[in-house]
Design an enzyme around this catalytic site. Structure first.
Site, mmCIF file in Angstrom:
data_model
loop_
_atom_site.group_PDB
_atom_site.id
_atom_site.type_symbol
_atom_site.label_atom_id
_atom_site.label_comp_id
_atom_site.label_asym_id
_atom_site.label_seq_id
_atom_site.Cartn_x
_atom_site.Cartn_y
_atom_site.Cartn_z
ATOM 1 N N GLY A 166 -9.879 -6.413 9.230
ATOM 2 C CA GLY A 166 -8.686 -5.742 9.748
ATOM 3 C C GLY A 166 -8.232 -6.268 11.082
ATOM 4 N NE ARG A 167 -9.480 -1.515 15.117
ATOM 5 C CZ ARG A 167 -10.518 -0.957 14.502
ATOM 6 N NH1 ARG A 167 -11.591 -1.676 14.227
ATOM 7 N NH2 ARG A 167 -10.482 0.308 14.152
ATOM 8 N NE ARG A 176 -8.752 0.234 2.671
ATOM 9 C CZ ARG A 176 -8.666 0.017 3.985
ATOM 10 N NH1 ARG A 176 -7.760 0.653 4.708
ATOM 11 N NH2 ARG A 176 -9.463 -0.836 4.572
ATOM 12 C CD GLN A 189 -2.785 1.536 2.198
ATOM 13 O OE1 GLN A 189 -2.187 1.868 3.226
ATOM 14 N NE2 GLN A 189 -4.092 1.527 2.106
ATOM 15 C CE1 TYR A 201 -2.998 9.509 7.051
ATOM 16 C CE2 TYR A 201 -4.207 7.599 6.231
ATOM 17 C CZ TYR A 201 -3.606 8.289 7.280
ATOM 18 O OH TYR A 201 -3.621 7.761 8.544
#
Length: 366
Positions: A322-323, A233, A100, A186
């Site tokens: 994810g987590r 993404r 990424q 971002y």
């Protein structure tokens, strides 16, 4: 009936073993100095190689692109060599891994970028946003971000070139492809979202103009390494790191159509994942499916049942967890067999060593 998550899927030239994605998660354990990926990170990703696809943690494309202490880069030879340890380890276990690539834009502090002033689409400070810096201890020190300066046309050209080079570096490092981080507030997101972009040139104003930077970066990267190795993404409905769009459905349906035209291999949508967050509207998911013909990945608050339904409904092709991947290195096996999931320790997410990174065991059926 087999859970749809365990059907194979074609992603460009790759045949993936299942539809479970390990999405990018910042862990801030790159070796210092130099922000270099290391053996500890290689072991971490190799433990999780049973995911259909791993997208490695956000990796800055330049020294200016760094938002947080101890995150890895991919712009020096030493960094490329560090990532080669990771990709070799994942491939040895039969896994597939994308890098990424990110530039954080304004979501940083001069202490993380050699004392420079951050850059962004506009000279707008992200409100109520903190990043962590290296304060000389193992515990990250959190500080407020600062006001960035608006990028000139020359700055934009330079950053597009940095993304292109980073894509080439990722392939040199052995990655199967790259994911462009255009989400979560971002740099690219700072151009896309209306409330973070007050430019009056061809990169601001209309949706088409606000998507121009995204398009130029994607074109530079697909030109360098091939569209079948580039994913993107997006985060249409999150307000992470202070970026908000006035018309997210319209803006991000247009983004999906642009990415379809540019032929990227997948689109990865980060849904809002805090506990009482609203669900992504189903009509938006249908609009995206109509606008974009490639592989669609969704991530955010999915459990086995919800993931299987999204795949069966045809709105998603792959699902990111994810987590759960942090504390369950064997997550696909646990999902397939209905084994219980372990919980992660929030105190060890960022920085530190092997503790909370490599010491979560696989499930042992008694």
């Amino acid at each position: 009936m087999q859970n749809a998550m365990f059907n194979t899927i074609q992603l460009g030239e790759l045949t993936l073993a299942n539809r479970i994605v390990m999405p990018p998660m910042t862990r801030s354990r790159a070796s210092q100095p130099g922000n270099v990926a290391n053996q500890m990170m290689a072991d971490y990703y190799a433990q999780r190689a049973s995911a259909g696809l791993i997208v490695a943690e956000g990796t800055q494309i330049s020294a200016m692109g760094q938002g947080y202490a101890w995150t890895p880069g991919i712009y020096s030879q030493e960094q490329i060599a560090g990532w080669k340890l990771v990709t070799d380890a994942v491939h040895a276990k039969g896994g597939a891994i994308f890098a990424q690539l990110w530039h954080v834009g304004r979501v940083t502090h001069p202490d993380n970028i050699g004392g420079m002033q951050p850059i962004s689409s506009s000279a707008l400070k992200a409100e109520n946003v903190k990043v962590f810096i290296d304060n000389g201890t193992d515990e990250p020190g959190f500080v407020d971000v600062v006001e960035p300066r608006e990028m000139t046309t020359e700055d934009i050209k330079q950053v597009v070139a940095e993304y292109r080079q980073a894509a080439l570096n990722a392939i040199e490092a052995g990655f199967d492809g790259i994911e462009l981080h255009a989400a979560n507030g971002y740099l690219i997101n700072q151009f896309i979202d209306s409330e973070a972009n007050n430019r009056t040139d061809e990169y601001g104003g209309s949706i088409e103009n606000r998507l121009r930077f995204l398009g130029e970066v994607v074109e530079a990267m697909t030109d360098a390494i091939g569209a079948n190795r580039v994913g993107v993404r997006l985060a249409p409905f999150t307000s992470l790191n202070g970026t908000v769009d006035k018309t997210p459905v319209e803006t991000y349906t247009a983004a999906a159509a642009l990415l379809n035209k540019l032929n990227v291999v997948y689109m990865h949508i980060a849904e809002v994942d805090w506990d009482d967050a609203p669900d992504t509207p189903a009509e938006f998911k249908r609009a995206v499916r109509n606008a974009y013909q490639g592989v669609i990945i969704y991530a955010g608050r999915y459990d086995t049942k919800k993931a299987a339904k999204a795949l069966e409904d045809g709105l998603a092709d792959m699902i990111g967890f994810g987590r759960p991947f942090i504390a369950n290195p064997d997550l696909p096996n646990r999902i397939q067999n209905g084994y219980p999931l372990a919980a992660h320790d929030p105190a060890t997410l960022f920085g530190g060593n092997e503790k909370g990174l490599l010491d979560y065991p696989e499930y042992q059926a008694s």
